[in-house]
Design a protein around this motif. Structure first.
Motif, PDB file in Angstrom:
ATOM      1  N   UNK A 219       0.839  -1.202   0.000  1.00  0.00           N
ATOM      2  CA  UNK A 219       0.000   0.000   0.000  1.00  0.00           C
ATOM      3  C   UNK A 219       0.871   1.247   0.000  1.00  0.00           C
ATOM      4  N   UNK A 220       0.399   2.301  -0.669  1.00  0.00           N
ATOM      5  CA  UNK A 220       1.152   3.560  -0.657  1.00  0.00           C
ATOM      6  C   UNK A 220       1.811   3.786  -1.990  1.00  0.00           C
ATOM      7  N   UNK A 221       2.819   2.982  -2.292  1.00  0.00           N
ATOM      8  CA  UNK A 221       3.518   3.157  -3.563  1.00  0.00           C
ATOM      9  C   UNK A 221       3.298   1.921  -4.445  1.00  0.00           C
ATOM     10  N   UNK A 222       2.600   2.084  -5.573  1.00  0.00           N
ATOM     11  CA  UNK A 222       2.305   0.914  -6.422  1.00  0.00           C
ATOM     12  C   UNK A 222       3.547   0.315  -7.063  1.00  0.00           C
ATOM     13  N   UNK A 223       4.687   1.006  -6.966  1.00  0.00           N
ATOM     14  CA  UNK A 223       5.917   0.501  -7.584  1.00  0.00           C
ATOM     15  C   UNK A 223       6.874  -0.107  -6.564  1.00  0.00           C
ATOM     16  N   UNK A 224       6.405  -0.300  -5.340  1.00  0.00           N
ATOM     17  CA  UNK A 224       7.215  -0.995  -4.334  1.00  0.00           C
ATOM     18  C   UNK A 224       7.038  -2.504  -4.471  1.00  0.00           C
ATOM     19  N   UNK A 225       8.022  -3.237  -3.980  1.00  0.00           N
ATOM     20  CA  UNK A 225       7.982  -4.698  -3.995  1.00  0.00           C
ATOM     21  C   UNK A 225       8.003  -5.222  -2.565  1.00  0.00           C
ATOM     22  N   UNK A 226       7.594  -6.483  -2.403  1.00  0.00           N
ATOM     23  CA  UNK A 226       7.753  -7.150  -1.114  1.00  0.00           C
ATOM     24  C   UNK A 226       7.948  -8.634  -1.389  1.00  0.00           C
ATOM     25  N   UNK A 227       9.011  -9.206  -0.843  1.00  0.00           N
ATOM     26  CA  UNK A 227       9.284 -10.626  -1.093  1.00  0.00           C
ATOM     27  C   UNK A 227       9.369 -11.457   0.177  1.00  0.00           C
ATOM     28  N   UNK A 228       9.158 -10.823   1.347  1.00  0.00           N
ATOM     29  CA  UNK A 228       9.276 -11.639   2.559  1.00  0.00           C
ATOM     30  C   UNK A 228       8.032 -12.510   2.742  1.00  0.00           C
ATOM     31  N   UNK A 229       6.874 -12.055   2.225  1.00  0.00           N
ATOM     32  CA  UNK A 229       5.628 -12.823   2.359  1.00  0.00           C
ATOM     33  C   UNK A 229       5.721 -14.156   1.636  1.00  0.00           C
ATOM     34  N   UNK A 230       6.281 -14.155   0.462  1.00  0.00           N
ATOM     35  CA  UNK A 230       6.333 -15.402  -0.323  1.00  0.00           C
ATOM     36  C   UNK A 230       7.293 -16.401   0.332  1.00  0.00           C
ATOM     37  N   UNK A 231       8.336 -15.849   0.944  1.00  0.00           N
ATOM     38  CA  UNK A 231       9.296 -16.703   1.661  1.00  0.00           C
ATOM     39  C   UNK A 231       8.577 -17.410   2.829  1.00  0.00           C
ATOM     40  N   UNK A 232       7.767 -16.646   3.567  1.00  0.00           N
ATOM     41  CA  UNK A 232       7.004 -17.223   4.679  1.00  0.00           C
ATOM     42  C   UNK A 232       5.974 -18.213   4.146  1.00  0.00           C
ATOM     43  N   UNK A 233       5.371 -17.879   2.999  1.00  0.00           N
ATOM     44  CA  UNK A 233       4.359 -18.782   2.421  1.00  0.00           C
ATOM     45  C   UNK A 233       4.998 -20.120   2.047  1.00  0.00           C
ATOM     46  N   UNK A 234       6.229 -20.092   1.551  1.00  0.00           N
ATOM     47  CA  UNK A 234       6.929 -21.349   1.222  1.00  0.00           C
ATOM     48  C   UNK A 234       7.175 -22.144   2.505  1.00  0.00           C
ATOM     49  N   UNK A 235       7.546 -21.430   3.571  1.00  0.00           N
ATOM     50  CA  UNK A 235       7.790 -22.089   4.866  1.00  0.00           C
ATOM     51  C   UNK A 235       6.517 -22.786   5.359  1.00  0.00           C
ATOM     52  N   UNK A 236       5.354 -22.090   5.276  1.00  0.00           N
ATOM     53  CA  UNK A 236       4.077 -22.685   5.711  1.00  0.00           C
ATOM     54  C   UNK A 236       3.704 -23.863   4.821  1.00  0.00           C
TER      55      UNK A 236
END
Ligand code: KG4
Ligand code: ZN
Length: 373
Positions: A219-236
């Motif tokens: 949220x906020x900047x549409x050109x920002x990235x986030x990759x920690x969520x997918x790492x956690x999703x792989x762990x789950x």
């Protein structure tokens, strides 16, 4: 003896590659020598800063000598010495900077400070120019590596054809860099270090749609990235699928025995693991592609540049090359050899600064968090 050519020696030591190169006139690579420390850091699953500095110390003199010899030039023929001053590991950077300063003082040649990220951008421009391809400025550039995932708008400000560029940050990762996510997921799955190249190879054997990962919210900047969520999703995913643990243990043992080739690791990976790998890669590449295309649209540019270690990824290249042109964009990648850290890109970026008259002096220091401006 080489006549009428500007010869820049580039030195790079910001992370785990000790590299030196000689580039003529900003476009011709006369030599490009890279000593990778991967084997040293592999057993720790990531770069150990103290070991990196020590290895740079061991390598810097022979690597620079080799670059000079391969280029078939003498130190006296150089016009300037360009060295990475940041961002990166402070101890690692200091080795290259100190050696560059010593060479510059002893030879009486100008010293040029280069931002590592500017180097990655010049890796693209150097090879594009050599192939007589010329991106239009302003352009949008995605730098995607183990340490960085960032989008810039790049403008040309060089008078007299200096090639000097200026940069404005459009967006970037809020947590992990994309390469870092590759490396961490590879670690969870016991695929060895670095994770990017092996995931790239194994993903080709999996179903990219098998596992669904949620689109990261920035949220906020549409050109920002986030990759920690997918790492956690792989762990789950691994927690929900305990049957995958035995093959992880088998791969750990294989890697400990030094059997880390894609074929060896694939032979002890079930289809479920290959599907997970392919789905992870699809999600990361999809996010990089979507945000870069919308940034390019937003900025109204024609050309997109992609550089950094993850730019070596086959799926990333294929998707940019097939999906960007229908939107009216030209895409520029460096060769795989120039995607990852090297010193030819530092020499090429140094050449533009040299032509613009921007020299450093003996007060030059390492700047671990240097911003690109
Ligand atoms: O640019 P680089 O050599 O060093 C940094 O400045 O970080 O990038 C290294 C990163 C590592 O995270 C590595 O896993 C990733 O680039 N990488 C790849 C590939 N080759 C290297 N990631 C995905 N696919 C690849 N083929
Ligand atoms: Zn890099």
């Amino acid at each position: 003896m080489r006549n009428h050519e500007r010869l820049i020696l580039g030195i790079e030591s910001s992370c785990d590659e000790t590299a030196a190169a000689v580039v003529a006139d900003g476009t011709k690579i006369l030599s490009n020598v890279v000593a990778s420390q991967i084997k040293i850091h592999q057993k720790y699953g990531g770069v150990v800063p103290e070991l990196a500095s020590r290895e740079h110390l061991r390598q810097i003199v022979p690597i620079v000598r080799e670059a000079i010899e391969q280029a078939n030039v003498t130190l006296n023929e150089l016009d300037a010495i360009a060295v990475t001053s940041g961002p990166g590991l402070v101890g690692a950077l200091l080795v290259g900077i100190t050696y560059g300063k010593a060479l510059s003082l002893s030879l009486g040649k100008p010293l040029i400070a280069v931002n590592h990220l500017e180097g990655h951008i010049h890796a693209v421009l150097l090879e594009a120019a050599a192939a007589s391809r010329h991106p239009q400025f302003p352009a949008v550039c995605l730098i995607v590596s183990g340490g960085h995932t960032v989008l810039y708008s790049v403008s040309s400000v060089g008078s007299n054809g200096s090639g000097r560029l200026s940069y404005s940050r459009i967006g970037g990762t809020r947590d992990d860099a994309a390469g870092e996510a590759y490396d961490k997921v590879a670690r969870m799955l016991a695929l060895g270090y670095p994770g990017g190249p092996i995931i790239d190879r194994l993903a080709a054997f999996g179903d990219t749609n098998a596992v669904r990962f949620a689109e990261p919210k920035t949220r906020g900047n549409p050109f920002d990235f986030s990759f920690s969520g997918i790492k956690t999703a792989v762990l789950y995913h691994l927690k929900r699928n305990p049957q995958l643990q035995s093959e992880i243990a088998q791969r750990e043992q294989a890697i400990a025995r030094g059997e880390r080739s894609p074929d060896a690791l694939r032979s002890i990976s079930t289809q479920a693991t290959l599907d997970l790998i392919a789905s992870f890669q699809r999600s990361v590449v999809g996010s990089l592609l979507a945000r870069t295309l919308s940034a390019a649209e937003h900025c109204g540019v024609r050309s997109i540049l992609v550089s950094g270690g993850v730019a070596a990824n086959s799926e990333l290249r294929r998707r940019f090359e097939t999906e960007a042109p229908p939107h009216g964009f030209d895409v520029y990648f460096p060769s795989r050899a120039l995607s990852t850290d090297n010193a030819a890109m530092i020499a090429a970026a140094g050449d533009a600064r040299f032509l613009a008259g921007e020299c450093a002096d003996v007060t030059l220091n390492a700047e671990p968090n240097l911003k690109l401006a």
